[in-house]
Design an enzyme around this catalytic site. Sequence first.
Site, PDB file in Angstrom:
ATOM      1  N   ASP A 228      17.635   7.803  23.891  1.00 13.06           N
ATOM      2  CA  ASP A 228      16.991   9.065  23.494  1.00 13.06           C
ATOM      3  C   ASP A 228      16.935   9.974  24.708  1.00 13.06           C
ATOM      4  O   ASP A 228      16.991   9.507  25.853  1.00 13.06           O
ATOM      5  CB  ASP A 228      15.578   8.827  22.955  1.00 13.06           C
ATOM      6  CG  ASP A 228      14.956  10.109  22.403  1.00 13.06           C
ATOM      7  OD1 ASP A 228      15.647  10.821  21.652  1.00 13.06           O
ATOM      8  OD2 ASP A 228      13.797  10.417  22.727  1.00 13.06           O
ATOM      9  N   SER A 229      16.839  11.268  24.458  1.00  8.14           N
ATOM     10  CA  SER A 229      16.723  12.222  25.554  1.00  8.14           C
ATOM     11  C   SER A 229      15.394  12.049  26.286  1.00  8.14           C
ATOM     12  O   SER A 229      15.259  12.467  27.430  1.00  8.14           O
ATOM     13  CB  SER A 229      16.847  13.649  25.031  1.00  8.14           C
ATOM     14  OG  SER A 229      15.835  13.910  24.076  1.00  8.14           O
TER      15      SER A 229
ATOM     16  N   CYS B 221      18.119   9.679  18.717  1.00 12.58           N
ATOM     17  CA  CYS B 221      17.831  11.073  19.064  1.00 12.58           C
ATOM     18  C   CYS B 221      18.554  11.944  18.047  1.00 12.58           C
ATOM     19  O   CYS B 221      19.780  11.851  17.913  1.00 12.58           O
ATOM     20  CB  CYS B 221      18.340  11.371  20.476  1.00 12.58           C
ATOM     21  SG  CYS B 221      18.243  13.103  20.981  1.00 12.58           S
TER      22      CYS B 221
ATOM     23  N   GLU C 210       5.614  15.580  24.843  1.00 13.31           N
ATOM     24  CA  GLU C 210       6.087  15.018  26.120  1.00 13.31           C
ATOM     25  C   GLU C 210       5.077  15.263  27.241  1.00 13.31           C
ATOM     26  O   GLU C 210       5.007  14.491  28.197  1.00 13.31           O
ATOM     27  CB  GLU C 210       7.437  15.617  26.493  1.00 13.31           C
ATOM     28  CG  GLU C 210       8.549  15.252  25.536  1.00 13.31           C
ATOM     29  CD  GLU C 210       9.533  14.236  26.094  1.00 13.31           C
ATOM     30  OE1 GLU C 210       9.895  14.359  27.268  1.00 13.31           O
ATOM     31  OE2 GLU C 210       9.940  13.327  25.349  1.00 13.31           O
TER      32      GLU C 210
ATOM     33  N   CYS D 240      12.775  14.189  13.900  1.00 13.24           N
ATOM     34  CA  CYS D 240      12.731  14.059  15.357  1.00 13.24           C
ATOM     35  C   CYS D 240      11.887  12.826  15.634  1.00 13.24           C
ATOM     36  O   CYS D 240      10.797  12.666  15.057  1.00 13.24           O
ATOM     37  CB  CYS D 240      12.110  15.287  16.018  1.00 13.24           C
ATOM     38  SG  CYS D 240      11.884  15.090  17.806  1.00 13.24           S
TER      39      CYS D 240
ATOM     40  N   HIS E  17      10.135  12.036  18.040  1.00 12.79           N
ATOM     41  CA  HIS E  17       8.845  12.291  18.686  1.00 12.79           C
ATOM     42  C   HIS E  17       7.731  12.492  17.649  1.00 12.79           C
ATOM     43  O   HIS E  17       6.561  12.223  17.931  1.00 12.79           O
ATOM     44  CB  HIS E  17       8.909  13.569  19.537  1.00 12.79           C
ATOM     45  CG  HIS E  17       9.638  13.414  20.822  1.00 12.79           C
ATOM     46  ND1 HIS E  17      10.990  13.183  20.891  1.00 12.79           N
ATOM     47  CD2 HIS E  17       9.205  13.485  22.109  1.00 12.79           C
ATOM     48  CE1 HIS E  17      11.362  13.125  22.163  1.00 12.79           C
ATOM     49  NE2 HIS E  17      10.299  13.314  22.919  1.00 12.79           N
TER      50      HIS E  17
END
Length: 272
Positions: free
Chosen positions: A9-10, A72, A157, A191, A193
């Site tokens: 993942d990024s 991702c 993040e 996503c 996240h």
Amino acid sequence: MHQPIGVFDSGYGGLTVLKEIRQRLPLYDFVYLGDNARAPYGTRSYETVYQYTRQCVRWFFANGCSLVILACNTASAKALRTIQQRELEQEYPGKRVLGVIRPTTEMVGNYSLTRHVGILATPGTVQSGSYPIEISKFFPDVKVFQEACPMWVPLIENNEHNSPGADYFISQCVERLLEKSPLIDTILLACTHYPLLMHKLQKLLPASVTLLPQGSIVAESLCNYLGRHPEIAANCSKNGSVRFYTTDSALTFNQQGSLFYGSEVSSAHVEL
């Protein structure tokens, strides 16, 4: 030969997918790489996402992984197909790279009675059009409505998603999506996240709306994939281990990563 499954993942979001995969495949070995130094990918160009993702995939291959999961959505939308066609066919014919969009779009239509599905995603994923295109292949009768959420990943993040200020940006995107169709009864969190926002999102949505995170769907899809490809499953090592790597600060990754993974994370820094 030690051949763990790579999960990429990024940033941190892929840890929500890895958590679900390990619950389903506890005997397998895994290597996780977060390209945190260059995150987020969501607002970057196709070429940049492709180059970054390609570099990370090659790192996995160099470290013994023959199967890599792009956990991702942006990388899956902007880089996966090119990597499969260029890198794998030409240079790594024995390797496999899978994404999160295909398994999700194969399932999402099964949850909707109204056939109106909402997508909450990063700007890059929305602009790619990947979800409407792929969903139409499996469920041509489903209407797809998308909303880009550019602030969500930075808030998560930076561990600001539970702050009062974050509520405005979260509710704004949900309201915009629901305004596009009052018949939306299923919303996909496109996503990795976004599961960290589940409790907030459920409070904002009518009880009739089903909210779908990707982790469990991708985990089930990987189990099915390994069942259909026993030769690939046989090449994967099975010692129940997991190793974490990041292109940024290992200390920061350990602190933030535990929020996504749900348990303690111990990582090492790598240079690509």
